[in-house]
Design a protein around this motif. Structure first.
Motif, PDB file in Angstrom:
ATOM      1  N   GLN A  32       3.011 -10.419 -29.212  1.00 43.91           N
ATOM      2  CA  GLN A  32       4.273 -11.035 -28.813  1.00 43.91           C
ATOM      3  C   GLN A  32       4.602 -12.239 -29.688  1.00 43.91           C
ATOM      4  N   ASN A  33       5.835 -12.297 -30.178  1.00 44.63           N
ATOM      5  CA  ASN A  33       6.359 -13.373 -31.027  1.00 44.63           C
ATOM      6  C   ASN A  33       5.538 -13.585 -32.293  1.00 44.63           C
ATOM      7  N   GLU A  34       4.912 -12.545 -32.779  1.00 45.89           N
ATOM      8  CA  GLU A  34       4.125 -12.636 -34.007  1.00 45.89           C
ATOM      9  C   GLU A  34       4.942 -12.103 -35.180  1.00 45.89           C
ATOM     10  N   THR A  35       4.726 -12.687 -36.343  1.00 42.98           N
ATOM     11  CA  THR A  35       5.361 -12.231 -37.572  1.00 42.98           C
ATOM     12  C   THR A  35       4.277 -11.921 -38.592  1.00 42.98           C
ATOM     13  N   LYS A  36       4.394 -10.770 -39.221  1.00 41.93           N
ATOM     14  CA  LYS A  36       3.464 -10.406 -40.293  1.00 41.93           C
ATOM     15  C   LYS A  36       4.267 -10.024 -41.523  1.00 41.93           C
ATOM     16  N   GLU A  37       3.770 -10.442 -42.666  1.00 42.50           N
ATOM     17  CA  GLU A  37       4.390 -10.077 -43.934  1.00 42.50           C
ATOM     18  C   GLU A  37       3.395  -9.213 -44.701  1.00 42.50           C
ATOM     19  N   VAL A  38       3.859  -8.029 -45.097  1.00 45.17           N
ATOM     20  CA  VAL A  38       2.979  -7.089 -45.799  1.00 45.17           C
ATOM     21  C   VAL A  38       3.640  -6.636 -47.095  1.00 45.17           C
ATOM     22  N   GLU A  39       2.803  -6.307 -48.049  1.00 47.45           N
ATOM     23  CA  GLU A  39       3.277  -5.810 -49.349  1.00 47.45           C
ATOM     24  C   GLU A  39       3.408  -4.301 -49.268  1.00 47.45           C
ATOM     25  N   LEU A  40       4.467  -3.783 -49.825  1.00 48.91           N
ATOM     26  CA  LEU A  40       4.724  -2.343 -49.804  1.00 48.91           C
ATOM     27  C   LEU A  40       4.862  -1.867 -51.245  1.00 48.91           C
ATOM     28  N   GLU A  41       4.092  -0.844 -51.592  1.00 50.70           N
ATOM     29  CA  GLU A  41       4.103  -0.343 -52.963  1.00 50.70           C
ATOM     30  C   GLU A  41       4.985   0.892 -53.139  1.00 50.70           C
ATOM     31  N   GLU A  42       5.209   1.635 -52.053  1.00 49.82           N
ATOM     32  CA  GLU A  42       6.026   2.844 -52.152  1.00 49.82           C
ATOM     33  C   GLU A  42       7.485   2.497 -52.435  1.00 49.82           C
ATOM     34  N   LEU A  43       8.193   3.445 -53.007  1.00 48.60           N
ATOM     35  CA  LEU A  43       9.621   3.246 -53.260  1.00 48.60           C
ATOM     36  C   LEU A  43      10.438   3.369 -51.983  1.00 48.60           C
ATOM     37  N   GLU A  44       9.964   4.198 -51.064  1.00 53.14           N
ATOM     38  CA  GLU A  44      10.680   4.392 -49.803  1.00 53.14           C
ATOM     39  C   GLU A  44       9.679   4.780 -48.735  1.00 53.14           C
ATOM     40  N   CYS A  45       9.866   4.256 -47.525  1.00 51.11           N
ATOM     41  CA  CYS A  45       8.978   4.631 -46.426  1.00 51.11           C
ATOM     42  C   CYS A  45       9.739   4.548 -45.110  1.00 51.11           C
ATOM     43  N   THR A  46       9.155   5.156 -44.092  1.00 49.63           N
ATOM     44  CA  THR A  46       9.720   5.153 -42.754  1.00 49.63           C
ATOM     45  C   THR A  46       8.846   4.284 -41.873  1.00 49.63           C
ATOM     46  N   ILE A  47       9.469   3.385 -41.107  1.00 49.91           N
ATOM     47  CA  ILE A  47       8.741   2.461 -40.241  1.00 49.91           C
ATOM     48  C   ILE A  47       9.166   2.713 -38.803  1.00 49.91           C
ATOM     49  N   GLN A  48       8.176   2.689 -37.908  1.00 46.32           N
ATOM     50  CA  GLN A  48       8.440   2.941 -36.494  1.00 46.32           C
ATOM     51  C   GLN A  48       7.509   2.070 -35.659  1.00 46.32           C
TER      52      GLN A  48
END
Length: 127
Positions: A32-48
């Motif tokens: 709850q109320n957490e923020t995470k920053e992650v690096e993404l290498e793919e050109l396109e992805c689906t997030i759920q």
């Protein structure tokens, strides 16, 4: 590209983290109320977002060489119906509903719950 995900779901499920999935695979968890920053290498992805049976509609993000801010919230329709059903629970004795009326309300409730399972969370891009 960096993706910054923030969970802002209010008091619903605040004691348990929700699972963030990338391309239908576990990626990380958000409390709850957490923020995470992650690096993404793919050109396109689906997030759920997912928590047991509750899910969000998948959102597709594409590589833009920048940081994308995503916010995960509860579906406002789900919250509204929840409040209406909670208030309706107190109206059962006032309206003197018989067993058929109570069963009808339960059937309507479960129909609503099953229709909202894949739309319980909303992932939107912050502006």
């Amino acid at each position: 590209m960096k993706i910054r995900c923030t969970r802002n779901t209010g008091f619903y499920g605040m004691g348990s983290p929700i699972e963030i999935r990338k391309n239908n695979e576990k990626w990380f968890y958000l409390s709850q109320n957490e923020t995470k920053e992650v690096e993404l290498e793919e050109l396109e992805c689906t997030i759920q977002a997912r928590f047991f049976f509750l899910k969000s509609m998948p959102i597709t993000v594409s590589n833009q060489n920048q940081t994308i801010d995503l916010e995960i919230t509860m579906n406002p329709t789900l919250i509204l119906i929840y409040v209406i059903l909670f208030v309706g629970m107190f109206l059962i004795p006032v309206l003197q509903l018989n067993i058929v009326g109570v069963l009808l309300l339960l059937v309507l409730y479960f129909m609503f719950v099953f229709s909202m399972l894949n739309k319980a969370y909303v992932i939107k891009e912050k502006t």
